[in-house]
Write an enzyme that holds these catalytic residues in place. Sequence first.
Site, PDB file in Angstrom:
ATOM      1  CE  LYS A 204       0.225   1.591  -3.909  1.00 39.82           C
ATOM      2  NZ  LYS A 204       1.652   1.760  -3.644  1.00 39.82           N
ATOM      3  CG  HIS A 207      -1.901   3.275   0.193  1.00 43.42           C
ATOM      4  ND1 HIS A 207      -0.677   2.619   0.139  1.00 43.42           N
ATOM      5  CD2 HIS A 207      -2.800   2.328   0.584  1.00 43.42           C
ATOM      6  CE1 HIS A 207      -0.827   1.362   0.478  1.00 43.42           C
ATOM      7  NE2 HIS A 207      -2.111   1.155   0.747  1.00 43.42           N
ATOM      8  CD  GLU A 211       3.052   0.613   2.826  1.00 48.85           C
ATOM      9  OE1 GLU A 211       4.218   0.279   2.539  1.00 48.85           O
ATOM     10  OE2 GLU A 211       2.106   0.546   2.014  1.00 48.85           O
TER      11      GLU A 211
END
Length: 510
Positions: A204, A207, A211
């Site tokens: 995450k 991720h 982003e």
Amino acid sequence: KNSRNHRCHKINQQQQQRNIMSCDIGLYGLAVMGQNFALNMASHGFKVCVANRSPAKVDLTVQRAKDEGDLPIVGTKSPEEFVAQLSKPRKIIILVMAGKPVDQTIATLSQYLEEGDVIIDGGNEWYQNTLRRAKELEAKGIHFVGMGISGGEEGARNGPSLMPGGPKEAYDMIEPIITKCAAQVNDGACTGYVGPVGAGNYVKMVHNGIEYGDMQLIGEVYDIMKHVLKLSNEEMANIFSEWNSTELQSYLIEITSTILGKKDEFVEGGYVVDYILDKTGMKGTGRWTIQEAAERSVAAPLMAASLDARYISARKDERIKASEILKGPEVTSAEIPVHKMQMLDDLKAALYAAKVCSYAQGLGIIKSCSEDMDWGINLSDCARMWKGGCIIRAALLQKIQDALARDKNLPNLILDPVVASELNDRTAAWRRVVVVAVGYGISTPALCGALNYFDSYRRKSLPANLTQAQRDFFGGHTYERTDREGVFHTAWTDAHKSIGDINERTAGEV
């Protein structure tokens, strides 16, 4: 008669106990994300018990559950009551602010838990904290899972991407719930077993680093559209909308179109985006990603550039002063001619190519850590989990998933033949965009960082030979040769003396 009364009383007690311990899962922490994820689980038929430090949010969540279809949510006002409502083995998701609040919440709840129960931290947490908490809870026989959740408030309610990492036994206990509640795409739910404790938080975290890069790339393309092509907000909104039906289809492209076209409620004829202060906030996950890239010796220049761009944006007062002192190029369209349609095609190609490099860098960080920690993370599964629900969901992820499934030992995403061909087809356009941006004085650190990454990685020879020679000159750090085996040192001048055991000079290299 007394015996019959006793039996009836015991049956009533057992029934009351079953009623108390009837909730499938608990959720502690009822900010909007927590509320929405509780409602999501309840919408899929799971009975959810909720609690929060402030009772008002419990009442709000219970009322929302009634208003949204009389959903099976039970509100509680104390940690003890909250835990008592849960069926065994208990499963509790906590969604509170990262750091000390997580430790405090775990301490409060764990005193009422038993061996075999599971705590799932759904916040954006530093993975080393997750490893520490898991070890502490393991001593009590309590399982701990760190689960990354992406999708924002909307995703939490309607189906997010869920990235759990923890003991497989604990994952199996929560799998039926999270599989139903995650976003659903063509090949199933956007969740799965990421790996041992820490792996979910790590994936995450990366991720979020991707982003950061994706958002910065879109911002740079917007900057060129606005200041080089002189496009209106409506024109830009329409272009991003068109791009969203091409290979660039993604959540961030979609919302960019919506944002650019949103009229302002205070200024007649104005657009909201034009009145937003150009300072980008952050919560820290992007910084963690770059720290981890450095720790793992993985190049991530695009994500690092996007983080630097946020740092520079925060220095608004300094930039205002600098704008009065430092001069950029004063060019005209005659000096650097730009054809509108050609530039739009080039921007589209450059954005796609740079996005591929962003994913390549992020997946490279995950791959390196997974190997170091022996986590066994399946990178193709990461791409699959990101295809729906999350902020970086994009059509491109299907190609990435396929590439990583074709070769599980692929050193780098951009070495996949299909991906490499797409990059090679777009490099000319990519370079034209960067040249125009530099000529007009438009900063494009992410587009340039991605291109520099591509150019460095594709070259058989780099100027690192000179850098290593310099290290040997001032520090006696030695070097390897291209024409023979071994480790060497040169006495570059008369001042250079013998450095002793040459093998000792390479100790400590990372």
